[in-house]
Enzyme design. Structure first.
Site, PDB file in Angstrom:
ATOM      1  N   LYS A  31      -1.555   0.679 -25.002  1.00  0.00           N
ATOM      2  CA  LYS A  31      -1.912   0.608 -26.423  1.00  0.00           C
ATOM      3  C   LYS A  31      -0.619   0.633 -27.258  1.00  0.00           C
ATOM      4  CE  LYS A  31      -6.465   2.232 -25.182  1.00  0.00           C
ATOM      5  NZ  LYS A  31      -7.497   3.285 -25.229  1.00  0.00           N
TER       6      LYS A  31
ATOM      7  N   TYR B  54       0.842  -1.198   0.000  1.00  0.00           N
ATOM      8  CA  TYR B  54       0.000   0.000   0.000  1.00  0.00           C
ATOM      9  C   TYR B  54       0.873   1.243   0.000  1.00  0.00           C
ATOM     10  CZ  TYR B  54      -4.938  -0.318  -0.294  1.00  0.00           C
ATOM     11  OH  TYR B  54      -6.192  -0.425  -0.804  1.00  0.00           O
TER      12      TYR B  54
ATOM     13  N   ARG C 122      -1.598  -2.355 -18.412  1.00  0.00           N
ATOM     14  CA  ARG C 122      -2.821  -1.545 -18.391  1.00  0.00           C
ATOM     15  C   ARG C 122      -2.668  -0.490 -17.322  1.00  0.00           C
ATOM     16  NH1 ARG C 122      -6.333  -4.415 -21.512  1.00  0.00           N
ATOM     17  NH2 ARG C 122      -7.825  -2.719 -21.588  1.00  0.00           N
TER      18      ARG C 122
ATOM     19  N   THR D 122      -3.157   6.366 -21.952  1.00  0.00           N
ATOM     20  CA  THR D 122      -3.093   5.017 -21.400  1.00  0.00           C
ATOM     21  C   THR D 122      -1.697   4.488 -21.703  1.00  0.00           C
ATOM     22  OG1 THR D 122      -3.981   4.114 -23.452  1.00  0.00           O
ATOM     23  CG2 THR D 122      -5.554   4.530 -21.686  1.00  0.00           C
TER      24      THR D 122
ATOM     25  N   GLU E  53      -0.483   4.812  -0.474  1.00  0.00           N
ATOM     26  CA  GLU E  53      -1.293   6.023  -0.668  1.00  0.00           C
ATOM     27  C   GLU E  53      -0.430   7.267  -0.499  1.00  0.00           C
ATOM     28  OE1 GLU E  53      -4.548   5.663   2.046  1.00  0.00           O
ATOM     29  OE2 GLU E  53      -5.758   4.527   0.623  1.00  0.00           O
TER      30      GLU E  53
ATOM     31  N   ASP F 254      -5.773  13.818 -25.333  1.00  0.00           N
ATOM     32  CA  ASP F 254      -5.884  12.416 -24.927  1.00  0.00           C
ATOM     33  C   ASP F 254      -5.191  11.574 -25.997  1.00  0.00           C
ATOM     34  OD1 ASP F 254      -6.596   9.802 -24.422  1.00  0.00           O
ATOM     35  OD2 ASP F 254      -8.682  10.252 -23.930  1.00  0.00           O
TER      36      ASP F 254
HETATM   37  C1  LIG Z   1      -8.578   3.626 -24.451  1.00  0.00           C
HETATM   38  C2  LIG Z   1      -8.927   5.052 -24.313  1.00  0.00           C
HETATM   39  C3  LIG Z   1      -9.329   5.596 -23.085  1.00  0.00           C
HETATM   40  C4  LIG Z   1      -9.689   4.771 -21.888  1.00  0.00           C
HETATM   41  O1  LIG Z   1      -8.809   3.887 -21.439  1.00  0.00           O
HETATM   42  P1  LIG Z   1      -9.226   2.676 -20.461  1.00  0.00           P
HETATM   43  O2  LIG Z   1      -7.901   2.265 -19.956  1.00  0.00           O
HETATM   44  O3  LIG Z   1      -9.897   1.665 -21.326  1.00  0.00           O
HETATM   45  O4  LIG Z   1     -10.126   3.199 -19.410  1.00  0.00           O
HETATM   46  C5  LIG Z   1      -9.527   6.968 -23.014  1.00  0.00           C
HETATM   47  N1  LIG Z   1      -9.361   7.756 -24.085  1.00  0.00           N
HETATM   48  C6  LIG Z   1      -9.002   7.257 -25.275  1.00  0.00           C
HETATM   49  C7  LIG Z   1      -8.832   8.183 -26.441  1.00  0.00           C
HETATM   50  C8  LIG Z   1      -8.789   5.899 -25.444  1.00  0.00           C
HETATM   51  O5  LIG Z   1      -8.463   5.417 -26.647  1.00  0.00           O
END
Ligand SMILES: *Cc1c(COP(=O)(O)O)cnc(C)c1O
Length: 417
Positions: free
Chosen positions: A226, A51, A232, A223, A53, A197
């Site tokens: 990807k 933990y 993740r 994220t 925090e 994003d």
């Molecule tokens: C995949 C994605 C997210 C969310 O990611 P998660 O890990 O699935 O919650 C947010 N914004 C964009 C543009 C994404 O492609």
């Protein structure tokens, strides 16, 4: 797998089966990838027992000697790789990361403006009714133009009219390069924050094959699983431009993540992110990013010359969206049929789709995972042709599956990058 096989045969069997499925099929879902064994080891390590925090040197529990160093390394690597002054590596995933940004920067009544789902935006970009982003904030969304491409002049007018507090530049099913400079100017025209994003394209940005938003956005969210090819998770970056607009932005974002939205960070995941960032800082990673785009262009070309319509007429990045209406097959039926042939992708809406998201007109495909396996343009041509034979029902799924298996046997999932 020695211990899990003894303790829980059911789960062990499912993990083995999933491993086999990933090895034996073509993963064309553009948001998926194969993290290295090194990343897997970090995620599966005892760091998950701890933990922590708070933030490095400011924790609420004892025993932080090593986890502090882990988180600090992840932060420093991310700052260096993206060239930003502040990074938060604690968000559990992309959706909670966006939630933290919104809850921090928006007051009730403030407008958030993102791209609609059918135009290629993400659910968390203000999708109405069913998401927090559309329910708890005033969401006004923009769309792509008739050609499927973002029309920046139109967006500039739309922003002037609705005056968002946050403008979101980011996509999940958009095959073209985003003009972050233009987004920055448009957000600036009404004093809005620009949130870039880059979840899908982070790896491409690091590889230098997609422009970076860091000079134009105030906050960047990505994220880590990807194109970046880590575990993740997610990161929130605060840029110099963000600090110029609000000198407290970094500490506000940190507070929004913890204690605002989350509890203890997943230090094992953060270690996996640190490992992935090391992998992403190599010349090989640059090559991988370049090859993703080359592969996407080759796959797109093959599909188009065989009569498959792609939205916007092609791709600049790692993905493409095929509009199947002219082939008289729905996206979901196509995706199910292709899975039987070992080709795994997802059904997807197309811009201005007359059909609903759970039975839309298109499919979305991307090349990050097959590129990680070492495939190149030649294999993309082959995959494109196999997809076409399925869509046009020229071969059965079983016949195509044989060829897919062969391809997968030649290109294994790498253990290291
Ligand atoms: C995949 C994605 C997210 C969310 O990611 P998660 O890990 O699935 O919650 C947010 N914004 C964009 C543009 C994404 O492609």
């Amino acid at each position: 797998m020695k211990y899990i096989t003894q303790t829980d045969r059911a789960i062990a069997k499912l993990i083995s089966a999933e491993r086999r499925r990933q090895e034996q099929t073509l993963m064309l879902i553009p948001s998926e990838n194969y993290a290295s064994q090194a990343v897997e080891e970090a995620v599966g390590s005892p760091l998950g027992n701890k933990y922590a925090e708070g933030y490095p040197q400011k924790r609420y529990y004892q025993g932080q000697t090593f986890v502090d160093q882990v988180e600090q390394l992840a932060i420093e690597r991310a700052k260096k790789l993206f060239g930003v002054p502040h990074v938060n590596v604690q968000p559990y995933s992309g959706s909670p990361a966006n939630a933290a940004v919104y809850f921090n920067l928006l007051n009730s009544g403030d407008v958030v403006m993102g791209l609609t789902l059918s135009s290629g935006g993400h659910l968390t970009h203000g999708h109405p009714k069913i998401t927090f982003s559309g329910k708890f904030f005033t969401s006004i969304q923009y769309e792509v133009g008739k050609d499927g491409v973002i029309d920046y002049d139109q967006l500039a007018k739309f922003v002037k009219k609705h005056k968002p507090k946050i403008l979101v530049a980011g996509t999940t099913a958009y095959p073209r390069v985003l003009n972050f400079k233009r987004f920055g100017e448009i957000a600036g025209s009404v004093g809005a924050y620009l949130l870039a994003d880059i979840s899908h394209i982070a790896g491409l940005i690091i590889a230098g094959v997609h422009p970076s938003p860091t000079a134009f956005a105030h906050v960047v969210m990505t994220t880590t699983h990807k194109t970046l090819r880590g575990p993740r998770g997610a990161m929130i970056l605060v840029t110099s431009r963000g600090l110029k607009k609000d000198k407290d932005l970094a500490s506000k974002i940190d507070k929004a993540v913890f204690p605002g939205l989350q509890g203890g960070p997943h230090i094992n995941t953060i270690a996996g992110i640190a490992v992935a960032l090391t992998e992403a800082s190599t010349a090989r990673f640059k090559k991988y990013g370049q090859q993703i785009v080359k592969n996407a262009k080759a796959l797109a070309q093959t599909l188009m010359i065989n009569g498959v319509n792609l939205t916007t007429g092609g791709t600049d990045n790692h993905l493409m969206v095929a509009d199947l209406r002219s082939l008289n097959i729905k996206g979901k039926d196509a995706a199910i049929l292709l899975e039987k042939a070992g080709i795994v992708l997802n059904y997807n809406t197309v811009p201005f789709d007359p059909n609903p998201p759970f039975n839309p007109s298109g499919i979305r495909l991307g090349t990050p995972a097959v590129t990680s396996r070492g495939m190149k343009e030649k294999e993309m041509k082959k995959i494109g042709e196999l997809i076409v034979t399925i869509l046009k029902k020229k071969l059965t799924a079983a016949e195509v599956l044989k060829e897919v298996r062969q391809l997968c046997r030649r290109f294994h999932i790498p253990k290291a990058y």
